[in-house]
Design a protein around this motif. Structure first.
Motif, PDB file in Angstrom:
ATOM      1  N   THR A 133       0.857  -1.190   0.000  1.00  0.00           N
ATOM      2  CA  THR A 133       0.000   0.000   0.000  1.00  0.00           C
ATOM      3  C   THR A 133       0.897   1.246   0.000  1.00  0.00           C
ATOM      4  O   THR A 133       2.063   1.168   0.441  1.00  0.00           O
ATOM      5  CB  THR A 133      -0.871   0.028   1.270  1.00  0.00           C
ATOM      6  N   PRO A 134       0.380   2.390  -0.422  1.00  0.00           N
ATOM      7  CA  PRO A 134       1.220   3.600  -0.413  1.00  0.00           C
ATOM      8  C   PRO A 134       1.778   3.884   0.975  1.00  0.00           C
ATOM      9  O   PRO A 134       2.949   4.263   1.122  1.00  0.00           O
ATOM     10  CB  PRO A 134       0.250   4.709  -0.854  1.00  0.00           C
ATOM     11  N   GLU A 135       0.955   3.667   2.028  1.00  0.00           N
ATOM     12  CA  GLU A 135       1.404   3.985   3.396  1.00  0.00           C
ATOM     13  C   GLU A 135       2.574   3.084   3.801  1.00  0.00           C
ATOM     14  O   GLU A 135       3.607   3.561   4.293  1.00  0.00           O
ATOM     15  CB  GLU A 135       0.268   3.792   4.414  1.00  0.00           C
ATOM     16  N   THR A 136       2.411   1.773   3.596  1.00  0.00           N
ATOM     17  CA  THR A 136       3.479   0.850   4.028  1.00  0.00           C
ATOM     18  C   THR A 136       4.736   1.050   3.187  1.00  0.00           C
ATOM     19  O   THR A 136       5.863   1.044   3.712  1.00  0.00           O
ATOM     20  CB  THR A 136       2.989  -0.614   3.984  1.00  0.00           C
ATOM     21  N   SER A 138       5.750   3.790   1.812  1.00  0.00           N
ATOM     22  CA  SER A 138       6.418   5.037   2.241  1.00  0.00           C
ATOM     23  C   SER A 138       7.147   4.825   3.559  1.00  0.00           C
ATOM     24  O   SER A 138       8.269   5.305   3.757  1.00  0.00           O
ATOM     25  CB  SER A 138       5.404   6.170   2.420  1.00  0.00           C
ATOM     26  N   LEU A 139       6.482   4.083   4.463  1.00  0.00           N
ATOM     27  CA  LEU A 139       7.120   3.831   5.768  1.00  0.00           C
ATOM     28  C   LEU A 139       8.434   3.050   5.579  1.00  0.00           C
ATOM     29  O   LEU A 139       9.465   3.392   6.159  1.00  0.00           O
ATOM     30  CB  LEU A 139       6.154   3.042   6.660  1.00  0.00           C
ATOM     31  N   LEU A 140       8.389   2.015   4.733  1.00  0.00           N
ATOM     32  CA  LEU A 140       9.596   1.196   4.527  1.00  0.00           C
ATOM     33  C   LEU A 140      10.700   2.028   3.874  1.00  0.00           C
ATOM     34  O   LEU A 140      11.872   1.939   4.261  1.00  0.00           O
ATOM     35  CB  LEU A 140       9.266  -0.027   3.668  1.00  0.00           C
ATOM     36  N   ALA A 141      10.311   2.842   2.915  1.00  0.00           N
ATOM     37  CA  ALA A 141      11.316   3.682   2.241  1.00  0.00           C
ATOM     38  C   ALA A 141      11.916   4.670   3.245  1.00  0.00           C
ATOM     39  O   ALA A 141      13.131   4.880   3.271  1.00  0.00           O
ATOM     40  CB  ALA A 141      10.684   4.406   1.057  1.00  0.00           C
ATOM     41  N   ALA A 142      11.063   5.238   4.104  1.00  0.00           N
ATOM     42  CA  ALA A 142      11.551   6.219   5.084  1.00  0.00           C
ATOM     43  C   ALA A 142      12.493   5.555   6.088  1.00  0.00           C
ATOM     44  O   ALA A 142      13.380   6.212   6.649  1.00  0.00           O
ATOM     45  CB  ALA A 142      10.366   6.862   5.807  1.00  0.00           C
ATOM     46  N   CYS A 143      12.302   4.252   6.334  1.00  0.00           N
ATOM     47  CA  CYS A 143      13.195   3.540   7.271  1.00  0.00           C
ATOM     48  C   CYS A 143      14.475   3.079   6.580  1.00  0.00           C
ATOM     49  O   CYS A 143      15.295   2.383   7.172  1.00  0.00           O
ATOM     50  CB  CYS A 143      12.483   2.333   7.865  1.00  0.00           C
ATOM     51  N   ARG A 177      -0.479  -5.309 -10.428  1.00  0.00           N
ATOM     52  CA  ARG A 177      -0.666  -3.862 -10.231  1.00  0.00           C
ATOM     53  C   ARG A 177       0.088  -3.389  -8.980  1.00  0.00           C
ATOM     54  O   ARG A 177       0.771  -2.370  -8.992  1.00  0.00           O
ATOM     55  CB  ARG A 177      -2.161  -3.575 -10.092  1.00  0.00           C
ATOM     56  N   ASN A 178      -0.043  -4.165  -7.902  1.00  0.00           N
ATOM     57  CA  ASN A 178       0.637  -3.780  -6.653  1.00  0.00           C
ATOM     58  C   ASN A 178       2.156  -3.760  -6.824  1.00  0.00           C
ATOM     59  O   ASN A 178       2.838  -2.867  -6.316  1.00  0.00           O
ATOM     60  CB  ASN A 178       0.260  -4.735  -5.516  1.00  0.00           C
ATOM     61  N   LEU A 179       2.656  -4.764  -7.544  1.00  0.00           N
ATOM     62  CA  LEU A 179       4.112  -4.813  -7.755  1.00  0.00           C
ATOM     63  C   LEU A 179       4.575  -3.617  -8.573  1.00  0.00           C
ATOM     64  O   LEU A 179       5.617  -3.019  -8.278  1.00  0.00           O
ATOM     65  CB  LEU A 179       4.498  -6.092  -8.498  1.00  0.00           C
ATOM     66  N   ALA A 180       3.789  -3.274  -9.569  1.00  0.00           N
ATOM     67  CA  ALA A 180       4.163  -2.128 -10.428  1.00  0.00           C
ATOM     68  C   ALA A 180       4.263  -0.860  -9.577  1.00  0.00           C
ATOM     69  O   ALA A 180       5.127  -0.015  -9.814  1.00  0.00           O
ATOM     70  CB  ALA A 180       3.155  -1.971 -11.557  1.00  0.00           C
ATOM     71  N   SER A 181       3.402  -0.776  -8.528  1.00  0.00           N
ATOM     72  CA  SER A 181       3.436   0.440  -7.698  1.00  0.00           C
ATOM     73  C   SER A 181       4.685   0.470  -6.806  1.00  0.00           C
ATOM     74  O   SER A 181       5.085   1.534  -6.337  1.00  0.00           O
ATOM     75  CB  SER A 181       2.168   0.536  -6.833  1.00  0.00           C
ATOM     76  N   ALA A 182       5.285  -0.689  -6.559  1.00  0.00           N
ATOM     77  CA  ALA A 182       6.480  -0.729  -5.694  1.00  0.00           C
ATOM     78  C   ALA A 182       7.770  -0.603  -6.502  1.00  0.00           C
ATOM     79  O   ALA A 182       8.839  -0.355  -5.943  1.00  0.00           O
ATOM     80  CB  ALA A 182       6.495  -2.047  -4.914  1.00  0.00           C
ATOM     81  N   ARG A 183       7.647  -0.791  -7.829  1.00  0.00           N
ATOM     82  CA  ARG A 183       8.838  -0.795  -8.682  1.00  0.00           C
ATOM     83  C   ARG A 183       9.542   0.561  -8.625  1.00  0.00           C
ATOM     84  O   ARG A 183       8.885   1.601  -8.647  1.00  0.00           O
ATOM     85  CB  ARG A 183       8.391  -1.098 -10.110  1.00  0.00           C
ATOM     86  N   ARG A 185      11.018   1.915  -6.136  1.00  0.00           N
ATOM     87  CA  ARG A 185      11.040   2.610  -4.845  1.00  0.00           C
ATOM     88  C   ARG A 185      12.170   2.121  -3.948  1.00  0.00           C
ATOM     89  O   ARG A 185      12.474   2.735  -2.934  1.00  0.00           O
ATOM     90  CB  ARG A 185       9.699   2.410  -4.128  1.00  0.00           C
ATOM     91  N   PHE A 186      12.739   0.959  -4.292  1.00  0.00           N
ATOM     92  CA  PHE A 186      13.815   0.379  -3.474  1.00  0.00           C
ATOM     93  C   PHE A 186      14.957  -0.007  -4.417  1.00  0.00           C
ATOM     94  O   PHE A 186      14.703  -0.273  -5.599  1.00  0.00           O
ATOM     95  CB  PHE A 186      13.295  -0.860  -2.725  1.00  0.00           C
ATOM     96  N   ALA A 187      16.164  -0.065  -3.884  1.00  0.00           N
ATOM     97  CA  ALA A 187      17.298  -0.416  -4.752  1.00  0.00           C
ATOM     98  C   ALA A 187      17.055  -1.782  -5.388  1.00  0.00           C
ATOM     99  O   ALA A 187      17.389  -2.012  -6.552  1.00  0.00           O
ATOM    100  CB  ALA A 187      18.589  -0.416  -3.948  1.00  0.00           C
ATOM    101  N   THR A 188      16.464  -2.704  -4.623  1.00  0.00           N
ATOM    102  CA  THR A 188      16.169  -4.037  -5.156  1.00  0.00           C
ATOM    103  C   THR A 188      14.741  -4.427  -4.820  1.00  0.00           C
ATOM    104  O   THR A 188      14.366  -4.490  -3.643  1.00  0.00           O
ATOM    105  CB  THR A 188      17.126  -5.098  -4.547  1.00  0.00           C
ATOM    106  N   LEU A 189      13.958  -4.696  -5.842  1.00  0.00           N
ATOM    107  CA  LEU A 189      12.629  -5.282  -5.637  1.00  0.00           C
ATOM    108  C   LEU A 189      12.740  -6.748  -6.050  1.00  0.00           C
ATOM    109  O   LEU A 189      13.052  -7.058  -7.202  1.00  0.00           O
ATOM    110  CB  LEU A 189      11.584  -4.561  -6.489  1.00  0.00           C
ATOM    111  N   ASN A 190      12.535  -7.635  -5.067  1.00  0.00           N
ATOM    112  CA  ASN A 190      12.632  -9.074  -5.334  1.00  0.00           C
ATOM    113  C   ASN A 190      11.232  -9.688  -5.332  1.00  0.00           C
ATOM    114  O   ASN A 190      10.374  -9.312  -4.524  1.00  0.00           O
ATOM    115  CB  ASN A 190      13.477  -9.742  -4.243  1.00  0.00           C
TER     116      ASN A 190
END
Ligand SMILES: C[S@@+](CC[C@H](N)C(=O)[O-])C[C@H]1O[C@@H](n2cnc3c(N)ncnc32)[C@H](O)[C@@H]1O
Ligand code: SF4
Length: 417
Positions: A133-136, A138-143, A177-183, A185-190
């Motif tokens: 989700t956008p909230e989670t 963002s939280l993970l990216a902020a951490c 769709r959910n995966l595409a939204s996370a693409r 945002r992190f150095a590695t999306l596994n």
């Protein structure tokens, strides 16, 4: 097929013998991991809770009880502070489950504390598709999460239904769709996939691989289905499916372990930075925190209590939850290193001698002769490398290693610990 069956049984037996812990007697002094302060280690943190349990999963997980889980997260933070007080320094952290993101704010507090206590330079977290989700995110990216690993298993709606994941994580299209939204945002999306489900056809597998490649995820981990019961018939299929995975991924992805593949950037280099799929394969030593976690430190295997109430109770009292310890012999350490390094594809014999002393390569003569005789290994100067056939041999060995760990956990829980 005989070799595959033989190796499976041999590894299953080895895992039982080598990973077995003596049952601790009541009142016995509990083990305390020895610190080597001059070295930085990898930190594994376990969060065992999932909202619902998947039928095929034999990992260390329980259904979420929010009240207990909040106390568990507090206990996990207390355990981290105990390791810090013991002098441990960690430079990488890997949070696995279960589903670490079941209570995002609690996880956030764990990640922030890890960063306060240690100079963590890479941080990996496992999650499920419904938590993207956008909230989670963002939280993970902020951490400062560098690697997010999403358990997809398959995009096939029929197979998602057969494994009871459709109702919880949505259709293949929802997951996509959910995966595409996370693409990005992190150095590695596994993405984790599982192959060799009974209901899985070859075309389902090919379609899953195609979707992941088109999505362009940085890393893909393809686990062979692990079952507590010995696999009998389906070696042919497991082997065939594994070959399909390697062949399909080869143009765009490069193997980083026998079952993990990282996207190639220009020039054939993997683009995915940060942690690999299996922390135990990338680092020689690691501390395992959380209920049921294992640590491998100073040639000893440590296990935390598998009982959640006991884990929380011990940490409430300010005590380490380590309940069992097993010292590996010199030979066992060497063989463990051999297994794990070759899971990553290569073993440098000179580095092996630095870690285990002069003559270490010679002490592995039997293993080397055996695996070369079955065509699994080749020699390249001072390096041993897996052959194409050897990759599948290592899939078998690691499948049984993980199955052994899972069986040990089940047995320990049944024994009350
Ligand atoms: C233990 S789960 C934890 C992360 C998350 N809850 C999830 O479902 O992805 C990590 C990965 O283990 C793999 N896994 C779980 N049970 C398995 C099994 N029986 N055989 C093979 N792989 C399995 C799945 O690919 C899963 O993504
Ligand atoms: S596969 Fe993941 S979500 Fe499913 S039970 Fe196992 S740990 Fe939980």
């Amino acid at each position: 097929m005989i070799i595959e069956a033989l190796l499976s049984n041999l590894m299953r037996w080895q895992a039982r013998v080598k990973l077995g812990f003596p049952v601790p007697s009541p009142g016995r002094q509990r083990a305390k991991p020895t610190v080597s302060a001059e070295r930085e280690h990898l930190l594994y943190l376990h969060v065992p809770y999932c909202e619902e349990l998947c039928s095929y999963c034999s990992f260390n997980r329980v259904r979420l009880d929010t009240g207990q889980a909040s106390r568990y997260f507090a206990a996990l933070r207390a355990e981290m502070r105990l390791y810090s007080a013991l002098g441990y320094r960690f430079d990488e952290a890997y949070v696995g489950g279960g589903t670490p993101t079941v209570l995002p704010e609690e996880l956030g507090a764990v990640l922030r504390q890890a960063r306060e206590l240690w100079p963590i330079r890479s941080l990996s977290v496992e999650t499920n598709p419904n938590h993207l989700t956008p909230e989670t995110l963002s939280l993970l990216a902020a951490c400062g999460v560098d690697r997010l690993s999403v358990g997809v298993q398959t995009f096939d709606d029929g197979l998602l239904q057969a494994t009871q994941r459709y109702q919880r994580f949505g259709s293949g299209a929802d997951i996509h769709r959910n995966l595409a939204s996370a693409r990005g945002r992190f150095a590695t999306l596994n993405v984790d996939l599982i192959f060799n489900f009974a209901e899985q056809s070859e075309s389902m597998l090919r379609r899953d691989l195609q979707i992941v490649s088109e999505l362009g995820v940085d890393q893909l981990t393809c686990y062979p289905l692990m079952s507590p019961r010995p696999l009998r018939g389906p070696f042919t299929r497991e082997k065939l499916y594994y070959r399909i995975i390697r062949e399909t991924l080869a143009p765009a992805y490069r193997p980083t372990t026998a079952w993990c593949f990282s996207r190639r950037a220009g020039g054939g280099q993997p683009s995915a930075q940060g942690l690999g799929d299996e922390y135990i394969a990338t680092r020689e030593e690691y501390a395992g925190l959380g209920s049921g976690s294992f640590g491998y430190l100073g040639g000893r295997l440590y296990a935390n209590t598998f009982s959640l109430p006991r884990y929380i109770e011990l940490l409430d009292r300010g005590e380490l939850p380590v309940v069992a310890e097993r010292r590996f012999s010199r030979r066992d350490r060497l063989r463990y290193d051999f297994l794990m390094k070759l899971f990553g594809g290569r073993l440098d014999l000179d580095e092996l001698e630095v870690r285990h002393g002069p003559g270490a390569a010679a002490r592995l003569r039997l293993e080397r002769v055996f695996f070369r005789a079955i065509g699994a290994l080749r020699r390249e100067g001072r390096t041993l490398a897996l052959t194409e056939a050897g990759n599948y041999v290592w899939v078998i060995l690691m499948r049984e290693f993980f199955t052994g760990v899972n069986r040990l956990r089940a047995a320990s829980l049944a024994a009350g610990e």
